[in-house]
Motif scaffolding. Structure first.
Motif, PDB file in Angstrom:
ATOM      1  N   VAL A  29       0.833  -1.201   0.000  1.00 47.91           N
ATOM      2  CA  VAL A  29       0.000   0.000   0.000  1.00 47.91           C
ATOM      3  C   VAL A  29       0.870   1.255   0.000  1.00 47.91           C
ATOM      4  CG1 VAL A  29      -1.638   1.327   1.409  1.00 47.91           C
ATOM      5  CG2 VAL A  29      -2.007  -1.124   1.031  1.00 47.91           C
ATOM      6  N   LYS A  33       0.817   3.837  -2.879  1.00 44.96           N
ATOM      7  CA  LYS A  33       0.103   5.026  -2.410  1.00 44.96           C
ATOM      8  C   LYS A  33      -1.402   4.878  -2.642  1.00 44.96           C
ATOM      9  CE  LYS A  33       4.055   8.122  -2.730  1.00 44.96           C
ATOM     10  NZ  LYS A  33       4.884   7.167  -2.123  1.00 44.96           N
ATOM     11  N   LEU A  34      -1.847   3.639  -2.626  1.00 47.37           N
ATOM     12  CA  LEU A  34      -3.260   3.277  -2.799  1.00 47.37           C
ATOM     13  C   LEU A  34      -3.535   2.022  -1.978  1.00 47.37           C
ATOM     14  CD1 LEU A  34      -3.506   3.520  -6.688  1.00 47.37           C
ATOM     15  CD2 LEU A  34      -4.641   5.043  -5.077  1.00 47.37           C
ATOM     16  N   HIS A  36      -6.126  -0.122   1.190  1.00 44.76           N
ATOM     17  CA  HIS A  36      -6.896  -0.050   2.432  1.00 44.76           C
ATOM     18  C   HIS A  36      -6.139  -0.779   3.538  1.00 44.76           C
ATOM     19  CE1 HIS A  36     -10.447   1.495   0.328  1.00 44.76           C
ATOM     20  NE2 HIS A  36     -10.110   0.653  -0.644  1.00 44.76           N
ATOM     21  N   MET A 100      -1.110  -2.617  -7.721  1.00 38.80           N
ATOM     22  CA  MET A 100      -1.758  -1.374  -8.165  1.00 38.80           C
ATOM     23  C   MET A 100      -0.996  -0.623  -9.253  1.00 38.80           C
ATOM     24  SD  MET A 100      -4.594  -1.186  -6.391  1.00 38.80           S
ATOM     25  CE  MET A 100      -5.295   0.120  -5.418  1.00 38.80           C
ATOM     26  N   GLY A 108      -6.760  -3.296  -7.253  1.00 39.77           N
ATOM     27  CA  GLY A 108      -7.329  -3.001  -5.949  1.00 39.77           C
ATOM     28  C   GLY A 108      -8.443  -3.952  -5.562  1.00 39.77           C
TER      29      GLY A 108
END
Length: 140
Positions: A29, A33-34, A36, A100, A108
């Motif tokens: 993540v 930079k994306l 949960h 991602m 995602g």
């Protein structure tokens, strides 16, 4: 914990793997930079227990008709699922490094057509319930 349930299961190994899953999903993540991370962290224990001690799955034969099937209804927590699939042998660390990225198979939301070990494309919360229910209907 009931020892009859955990008999023969190496709980220390599973706990250590769950920590590694959290670390790896956080790395993914952060790099992307994306994602949960909270959801990834909350699902790491159950994913580790399932893939490490419960499910009958074989990365060398991912479509075995006798395999157990797991549908990650909380599909937006794909980081933990991918890290778990890598620990189980379905993915490599190099695959995880593409999380991602444009054109990566590790999106995602898990995609069964791109990722070995993923049973259903999911993302929306609760999506797994109707998928499971639909699997019970007779096919014509």
């Amino acid at each position: 914990m009931d020892t009859a349930i955990t008999s023969g299961i190496d709980l220390a190994r599973l706990k250590a793997q769950a920590v590694r899953t959290r670390i790896r999903s956080l790395q993914m993540v952060h790099r992307a930079k994306l994602g949960h991370p909270g959801g990834d962290f909350s699902s790491a224990d159950i994913l580790t227990a399932l893939y490490g001690a419960v499910l009958r799955v074989d990365p060398s034969n991912p479509r075995d008709p006798e395999r157990n099937r797991f549908i990650m209804s909380k599909g937006h927590c794909s980081g933990a699922l991918y890290a778990t699939l890598a620990a189980a042998g379905f993915l490599t660390d190099a695959d995880l490094d593409t999380y991602m990225a444009p054109l990566s198979k590790l999106n995602g939301h898990p995609d069964r057509n791109k990722v070995s070990g993923v049973e259903a494309n999911t993302g929306p919360l609760g999506h797994g319930l109707p998928l499971r229910w639909a699997a019970r209907w007779p096919r014509k």
